[in-house]
Design an enzyme around this catalytic site. Structure first.
Site, PDB file in Angstrom:
ATOM      1  N   LYS A 207     -14.568   0.088  14.367  1.00  0.00           N
ATOM      2  CA  LYS A 207     -13.349  -0.626  14.328  1.00  0.00           C
ATOM      3  C   LYS A 207     -12.994  -0.804  15.851  1.00  0.00           C
ATOM      4  CE  LYS A 207      -8.677  -0.934  12.460  1.00  0.00           C
ATOM      5  NZ  LYS A 207      -7.637  -0.414  11.504  1.00  0.00           N
TER       6      LYS A 207
ATOM      7  N   ASN B 283       0.972  -1.104  -0.027  1.00  0.00           N
ATOM      8  CA  ASN B 283      -0.074   0.150   0.065  1.00  0.00           C
ATOM      9  C   ASN B 283       0.807   1.113   0.151  1.00  0.00           C
ATOM     10  OD1 ASN B 283       0.701   0.701   2.928  1.00  0.00           O
ATOM     11  ND2 ASN B 283      -0.344  -1.113   3.264  1.00  0.00           N
TER      12      ASN B 283
ATOM     13  N   LYS C 143       9.966 -16.443 -10.587  1.00  0.00           N
ATOM     14  CA  LYS C 143       9.082 -15.271 -10.926  1.00  0.00           C
ATOM     15  C   LYS C 143       8.056 -15.732 -12.110  1.00  0.00           C
ATOM     16  CE  LYS C 143       9.561 -10.900 -13.954  1.00  0.00           C
ATOM     17  NZ  LYS C 143      10.546 -10.231 -14.770  1.00  0.00           N
TER      18      LYS C 143
END
Length: 416
Positions: free
Chosen positions: A344, A214, A292
């Site tokens: 939360k 992120n 890969k």
């Protein structure tokens, strides 16, 4: 406040320079000694005589004045004060401060000082909004320069917007507050306490080359670790991959994945307070490839089977033993920030949640500023937009106040 408190007031160019006269008057009423430096641009709007009359002190205007250098010297001038204040601070002088230029008495004093610096910007709204000015302000804030204002309103040029110099009373109050903080004896309020902080993103491997991640920069988490250490806590920072230097006085453990972060946190426990500021990836690839993944012409892209990552905040909050006395989580949300953060906190079982808006355009991820809400059992507090360092300092202060009120709890948790 006594006359032993002295500031150097730098008056730079701009129509708002006339407000510096009222600022001097208000500071002198409160017993603060003011010594003025007037730039060439500032002298187009106010005179050295006016500043001298109100400050009851000499006004410095020339870097190469033999008399001034003999009597004081710009190095001494830069250091014989508790605080350096630039009001008004033009776009030009802010740019020079950022670049470290020293081409006149004002910029030389600013570059040579070892004292705290405060600026009160004043300029046209277009100049204020220009990316160069905003980048300069961000750099100065990161270096520890305090910024007051500017205000929004009509301007002498006929435009309306941000760029008006804050009112003299507001600037004077900020100066007095800074003098109190900077001259008050520093007592490490969290001395003897231990803290765990997580920071940055996690990288969840897809193959040896690619990963899920992120946009978290780690700036907020690292700032919190530094702020807790400054309050005297023994801090361990568990950091995902970032480009940031390790905070001074903090033990740093570097990890990659969510599982590695949880394992590292468990090894650090027990601690008095844990702050989970890391942006942990919710999912990982169920089975990362050993080599890969190659793209084949004409073939469909590989299907990635995802599985949930461990919930670090919930795991530590619900631990049957070694649960920290105070657990603080973070909620990076888009829309209905407070409502989602309150929910939360209930789900995770933590004590506090620091919630912020990470919607596109908020500037939070990777930026220098943050605007947060602190969610506690008592309710939600909206904090103003602050630099991430200031958010960290405010949170550290709240944590210190929390433990100061819990006098029945042990002061130190010993490890091992």
């Amino acid at each position: 406040m006594t006359a032993s408190h002295r500031i150097v007031l730098i008056v730079s160019g701009g129509i708002a320079a006339y407000k510096s006269l009222e600022l001097i008057r208000r500071l002198r009423e409160r017993g603060v000694a003011v010594r003025c430096v007037l730039t060439k641009g500032g002298a187009e709007f106010v005179t050295p005589l006016s500043l001298a009359a109100l400050s009851e002190d000499k006004v410095y205007t020339d870097l190469f004045s033999l008399t001034d250098e003999f009597e004081m010297g710009h190095i001494q001038l830069s250091r014989q004060a508790d605080l350096i204040v630039v009001a008004p601070a033009s776009a030009d002088i802010l740019a020079k401060m950022t670049a470290g230029l020293a081409d006149d008495i004002a910029t030389t004093v600013l570059l040579a000082t070892d004292k705290p610096v405060m600026v009160a910007p004043a300029m046209n709204v277009r100049m204020w909004d220009h990316p160069a000015t905003q980048d300069n302000l961000a750099t100065l804030k990161r270096r520890g320069v305090r910024v007051i204002g500017p205000d929004e309103g009509p301007m002498a040029c006929g435009e309306f917007g941000y760029g008006r110099l804050s009112e003299p009373e507001t600037i004077a109050a900020a100066i007095l507050d800074a003098l109190k903080k900077d001259t008050a004896p520093k007592r490490p309020l969290l001395a003897g306490r231990s803290a765990l902080v997580t920071s940055g993103p996690t990288h969840e491997p897809i193959d040896p080359v690619r990963y899920i991640a992120n946009r978290s920069s780690g700036k907020q988490g690292h700032a919190i670790a530094a702020a807790l250490a400054a309050q005297g806590a023994q801090v361990t920072l568990v950091s995902g991959p970032t480009r940031l230097d390790d905070p001074a006085g903090v033990e740093t453990i570097r990890v990659e994945s969510a599982q590695e972060m949880l394992d590292a946190c468990r090894k650090v426990l027990p601690v008095d307070v844990a702050v989970f500021a890391a942006a942990v990836a919710d999912w990982r690839v169920e089975q990362a490839a050993d080599s890969k993944l190659k793209k084949q012409d004409g073939s469909a892209p590989p299907t990635l089977s995802l599985t949930e990552n461990p919930d670090i905040l919930k795991t530590v909050s619900s631990a049957p033993k070694d649960r920290p006395a105070l657990v603080v989580g973070f909620a990076a949300e888009t829309g209905s920030v407070v409502e989602k953060a309150i929910a939360k906190r209930g789900r995770k079982g933590c004590d506090w949640i620091v919630a912020n808006d990470v919607s596109t355009g908020s500037g939070t991820f990777g930026g220098e500023d943050n605007q947060v809400h602190l969610i506690t059992p008592e309710g939600a507090e909206e904090w103003p937009r602050l630099s991430k360092a200031e958010v960290a300092e405010r949170l550290a202060d709240r944590i210190a106040a929390h433990f100061a009120s819990e006098t029945d709890k042990p002061v130190l948790i010993q490890k091992g």
